[in-house]
Design an enzyme around this catalytic site. Structure first.
Site, PDB file in Angstrom:
ATOM      1  N   ASP A   1     -12.277 -10.500  -0.228  1.00 21.09           N
ATOM      2  CA  ASP A   1     -13.514 -10.635   0.045  1.00 21.09           C
ATOM      3  C   ASP A   1     -14.259  -9.398  -0.778  1.00 21.09           C
ATOM      4  O   ASP A   1     -13.913  -8.880  -1.211  1.00 21.09           O
ATOM      5  CB  ASP A   1     -13.377  -9.989   1.835  1.00 21.09           C
ATOM      6  CG  ASP A   1     -12.444  -9.174   1.796  1.00 21.09           C
ATOM      7  OD1 ASP A   1     -12.320  -8.014   0.736  1.00 21.09           O
ATOM      8  OD2 ASP A   1     -12.256  -9.148   3.137  1.00 21.09           O
TER       9      ASP A   1
ATOM     10  N   GLU B   1      -6.003 -10.901  -1.475  1.00 21.73           N
ATOM     11  CA  GLU B   1      -6.805 -10.611  -0.287  1.00 21.73           C
ATOM     12  C   GLU B   1      -8.301 -10.420   0.151  1.00 21.73           C
ATOM     13  O   GLU B   1      -9.369  -9.858  -0.032  1.00 21.73           O
ATOM     14  CB  GLU B   1      -6.292  -9.289   0.621  1.00 21.73           C
ATOM     15  CG  GLU B   1      -4.850  -8.614   0.980  1.00 21.73           C
ATOM     16  CD  GLU B   1      -4.520  -7.999   1.770  1.00 21.73           C
ATOM     17  OE1 GLU B   1      -5.827  -7.315   2.505  1.00 21.73           O
ATOM     18  OE2 GLU B   1      -3.093  -7.569   2.477  1.00 21.73           O
TER      19      GLU B   1
ATOM     20  N   ASN C   1       1.724  -4.977  -3.132  1.00 28.51           N
ATOM     21  CA  ASN C   1       1.050  -5.866  -3.176  1.00 28.51           C
ATOM     22  C   ASN C   1       0.200  -3.886  -2.328  1.00 28.51           C
ATOM     23  O   ASN C   1       0.148  -3.159  -1.633  1.00 28.51           O
ATOM     24  CB  ASN C   1       0.551  -6.364  -1.655  1.00 28.51           C
ATOM     25  CG  ASN C   1      -0.963  -7.320  -1.153  1.00 28.51           C
ATOM     26  OD1 ASN C   1      -1.205  -7.675  -1.888  1.00 28.51           O
ATOM     27  ND2 ASN C   1      -0.954  -6.691  -0.290  1.00 28.51           N
TER      28      ASN C   1
ATOM     29  N   GLU D   1       1.048  -1.079   0.020  1.00 25.43           N
ATOM     30  CA  GLU D   1       0.039  -0.038   0.139  1.00 25.43           C
ATOM     31  C   GLU D   1       0.548   1.224   0.094  1.00 25.43           C
ATOM     32  O   GLU D   1       0.560   2.844   0.837  1.00 25.43           O
ATOM     33  CB  GLU D   1      -0.751  -0.207   1.341  1.00 25.43           C
ATOM     34  CG  GLU D   1      -1.851  -1.616   1.331  1.00 25.43           C
ATOM     35  CD  GLU D   1      -2.756  -1.478   2.270  1.00 25.43           C
ATOM     36  OE1 GLU D   1      -2.292  -0.254   3.325  1.00 25.43           O
ATOM     37  OE2 GLU D   1      -3.291  -2.099   2.707  1.00 25.43           O
TER      38      GLU D   1
ATOM     39  N   HIS E   1     -10.535  -6.123  -2.204  1.00 28.00           N
ATOM     40  CA  HIS E   1     -11.590  -6.236  -1.245  1.00 28.00           C
ATOM     41  C   HIS E   1     -12.624  -5.139  -1.526  1.00 28.00           C
ATOM     42  O   HIS E   1     -12.615  -4.198  -1.829  1.00 28.00           O
ATOM     43  CB  HIS E   1     -11.092  -5.244   0.116  1.00 28.00           C
ATOM     44  CG  HIS E   1     -10.014  -5.797   1.020  1.00 28.00           C
ATOM     45  ND1 HIS E   1     -10.084  -7.492   1.678  1.00 28.00           N
ATOM     46  CD2 HIS E   1      -8.701  -5.232   1.220  1.00 28.00           C
ATOM     47  CE1 HIS E   1      -8.684  -7.472   2.429  1.00 28.00           C
ATOM     48  NE2 HIS E   1      -8.105  -6.535   2.217  1.00 28.00           N
TER      49      HIS E   1
HETATM   50  O1  G3I Z   1      -3.175  -6.586  18.780  1.00 30.20           O
HETATM   51  C1  G3I Z   1      -3.953  -5.203  19.233  1.00 30.20           C
HETATM   52  C2  G3I Z   1      -4.348  -5.873  21.035  1.00 30.20           C
HETATM   53  O2  G3I Z   1      -3.527  -6.005  21.633  1.00 30.20           O
HETATM   54  C3  G3I Z   1      -5.043  -4.463  21.236  1.00 30.20           C
HETATM   55  O3  G3I Z   1      -5.765  -4.882  22.513  1.00 30.20           O
HETATM   56  C4  G3I Z   1      -6.695  -4.705  20.368  1.00 30.20           C
HETATM   57  C5  G3I Z   1      -7.688  -2.981  21.045  1.00 30.20           C
HETATM   58  O4  G3I Z   1      -8.065  -2.651  19.790  1.00 30.20           O
HETATM   59  O5  G3I Z   1      -5.813  -4.466  19.290  1.00 30.20           O
HETATM   60  C6  G3I Z   1      -5.277  -4.971  18.716  1.00 30.20           C
HETATM   61  O6  G3I Z   1      -4.854  -4.417  17.578  1.00 30.20           O
HETATM   62  C7  G3I Z   1      -5.458  -4.807  16.544  1.00 30.20           C
HETATM   63  C8  G3I Z   1      -4.882  -6.144  15.332  1.00 30.20           C
HETATM   64  O7  G3I Z   1      -5.827  -5.896  14.275  1.00 30.20           O
HETATM   65  C9  G3I Z   1      -5.067  -7.520  15.449  1.00 30.20           C
HETATM   66  O8  G3I Z   1      -6.164  -7.841  16.347  1.00 30.20           O
HETATM   67  C10 G3I Z   1      -6.000  -3.274  16.066  1.00 30.20           C
HETATM   68  O9  G3I Z   1      -6.276  -2.539  17.197  1.00 30.20           O
HETATM   69  C11 G3I Z   1      -6.743  -3.545  14.497  1.00 30.20           C
HETATM   70  O10 G3I Z   1      -6.344  -2.300  13.737  1.00 30.20           O
HETATM   71  C12 G3I Z   1      -5.714  -4.861  13.004  1.00 30.20           C
HETATM   72  O11 G3I Z   1      -6.796  -4.499  12.392  1.00 30.20           O
HETATM   73  C13 G3I Z   1      -5.816  -5.543  11.287  1.00 30.20           C
HETATM   74  C14 G3I Z   1      -6.293  -4.520  10.044  1.00 30.20           C
HETATM   75  O12 G3I Z   1      -5.146  -4.707   8.914  1.00 30.20           O
HETATM   76  C15 G3I Z   1      -4.924  -3.438  10.434  1.00 30.20           C
HETATM   77  O13 G3I Z   1      -4.918  -2.449   9.604  1.00 30.20           O
HETATM   78  C16 G3I Z   1      -7.117  -6.563  10.600  1.00 30.20           C
HETATM   79  O14 G3I Z   1      -7.265  -7.631  11.882  1.00 30.20           O
HETATM   80  C17 G3I Z   1      -6.643  -6.744   9.199  1.00 30.20           C
HETATM   81  O15 G3I Z   1      -7.662  -7.920   9.159  1.00 30.20           O
HETATM   82  C18 G3I Z   1      -6.275  -5.664   8.886  1.00 30.20           C
HETATM   83  O16 G3I Z   1      -5.781  -6.400   7.548  1.00 30.20           O
HETATM   84  C19 G3I Z   1      -5.304  -5.836   6.089  1.00 30.20           C
HETATM   85  C20 G3I Z   1      -3.713  -6.079   5.825  1.00 30.20           C
HETATM   86  O17 G3I Z   1      -2.644  -6.156   6.161  1.00 30.20           O
HETATM   87  C21 G3I Z   1      -3.261  -5.178   4.428  1.00 30.20           C
HETATM   88  N1  G3I Z   1      -4.508  -5.174   3.185  1.00 30.20           N
HETATM   89  C22 G3I Z   1      -5.671  -4.884   3.620  1.00 30.20           C
HETATM   90  C23 G3I Z   1      -6.368  -5.491   5.468  1.00 30.20           C
HETATM   91  C24 G3I Z   1      -7.574  -4.903   6.065  1.00 30.20           C
HETATM   92  O18 G3I Z   1      -7.684  -4.036   6.211  1.00 30.20           O
END
Ligand code: G3I
Length: 395
Positions: free
Chosen positions: A262, A260, A194, A151, A230
């Protein structure tokens, strides 16, 4: 009943009396490397969901959702942490599934010691190179592909500076530097750029093609373009746009993959029939482009998805297959590499009342489209409904 049917089919497959079948088996029969899914620690801890993830007939490849990102693998400077990602890699290896590894350099999910460090250009380059050397080195030989840079573009195709510690400190040169560092750490891995919203022709897709040319001009290797995919149900359009877009990347000498995928539909008023058609459109497009090596969905069950209230995946929250499952199977074609599609979630099509061609297609099955040679009449009361030039479906 579907569960009983799956058990019977699995038992028969183990005897060799019927061929094993699934999303990945069909993709491979169509000449692709894999059909895969994103997997997370949450999935590994949910026995019922994980049983689906472990089925290599459906999934030949995993991507870690968050476990390989910068904040997870180098939470403090020079301290590396691989425990959660290692569990996912170990499960993939135990089941003969490939790993697409994700993601080395991204503006998001970067730990605060990097973003708040006020590092100068040279120091940040050395931090980035050290991170890549350690993480890619740790998984050397285990990653079929790496998302090296994720990105890095704005929607108009220009390089992202705002909000990116990498772009704002180093400038676009961080991109070829990252690719060269990844190649040095694992020369056998396929190295990908990507991004999202590059799936169809447009300014951002053109920007990604320019980025690939730029990396090559610097003399660094780049092997693939990851189309995140997406998408939104009903806005997917025709396969031909995806085909011509993928071909533009292929013309630059790189592989392409949906990384990715969905397809969101509002869970309060879902349209799973349209969602199934839209999944089939993407599969059909990948099938038509030889440089498209495979498709990865961003999870497989609506129980675990990053988009709330959107039901974007192939199994529902109760881990039951949705219409998209059969639509994907049928869009790949038969498990022997061409011919009559089958269905696994609906009752077998009746054959006695077939008005033409000797067979009828079941609810949700493919019934037409360019190159399609299977049953063209739908079982009652369903009608063969045009989705796009490559896919009509019994709805
Ligand atoms: O690990 C912390 C945890 O310690 C904390 O308590 C909690 C509170 O919100 O947050 C946790 O982190 C989260 C993390 O996922 C792990 O679960 C983040 O808040 C959350 O923002 C994060 O979201 C991820 C996102 O990328 C971040 O931008 C999604 O799970 C994940 O599916 C998403 O994946 C991305 C790809 O990597 C790149 N392309 C887009 C795609 C979708 O957004």
């Amino acid at each position: 009943m579907p569960a009983l049917k799956s058990i019977l089919l699995a038992a028969l497959a183990s005897t060799g009396l019927v061929a094993a079948d699934g999303l990945n088996s069909r993709a491979k029969a169509a000449g692709k490397k894999y059909f895969g899914t994103e997997v997370s620690g949450q999935v590994l801890n949910d026995g019922s969901a994980n049983a689906i993830a472990k089925n290599a007939e459906d999934f030949g490849q995993y991507t870690c959702e968050n476990e390989m990102k910068f904040d997870a693998t180098e939470p403090s400077r020079g301290t590396f942490s691989y425990g959660n990602a290692d569990k996912i890699v170990a499960q993939a290896q135990a089941n003969g599934q490939l790993m697409r590894c994700h993601a080395l350099v991204w503006h998001s999910q970067v730990p605060s010691w990097v973003t708040n460090g006020r590092f100068d250009n040279a120091t940040l380059i050395s931090i980035m190179k050290n991170h890549i050397a350690n993480v890619v080195g740790h998984y050397k030989g285990k990653c079929y592909a790496w998302d090296v840079v994720n990105e890095a573009l704005n929607e108009d195709g220009s390089y992202r500076n705002s909000g990116s510690v990498w772009g704002s400190t180093i400038g676009p040169a961080f991109i070829p530097i990252a690719f060269a560092a990844a190649a040095a750490a694992d020369p056998a891995a396929k190295l990908y750029y990507n991004d999202y919203n590059c799936d169809r022709p447009g300014a951002k897709s053109t920007g990604a093609q320019n980025l690939i040319k730029m990396v090559k001009a610097y003399g660094a290797p780049i092997h693939g373009m990851g189309l995140q995919g997406h998408l939104t149900t009903g806005q997917v359009g025709s396969a031909s746009q995806y085909v011509s877009n993928m071909q533009a990347f292929a013309n630059l000498g790189v592989d392409v993959a949906f990384t990715e995928l969905d397809i969101a539909t509002p869970s309060s008023s879902p349209n799973f029939g349209q969602q199934a058609t839209d999944y089939a459109t993407i599969v059909s497009a990948c099938k038509q482009v030889s440089a498209c090596v495979g498709i990865t969905t961003w999870g497989f069950t609506d129980k675990y998805t990053w988009i709330s209230n959107s039901a974007p995946l192939i199994w529902n929250t109760n881990l039951q297959k949705k219409p998209a499952y059969d639509a994907i199977l049928n869009a790949w074609g038969s498990s022997s590499g061409g011919g009559t599609p089958t269905t696994t979630t609906s009752a077998p099509a009746a054959t006695s009342s077939a008005p033409s061609g000797g067979c009828t297609a079941a609810h949700w099955a493919q019934c037409g489209g360019q190159g399609y040679t299977g049953c063209k009449t739908c079982e009652a009361p369903y009608k063969c409904t045009y989705g796009n030039d490559w896919y009509s479906q019994c709805l």
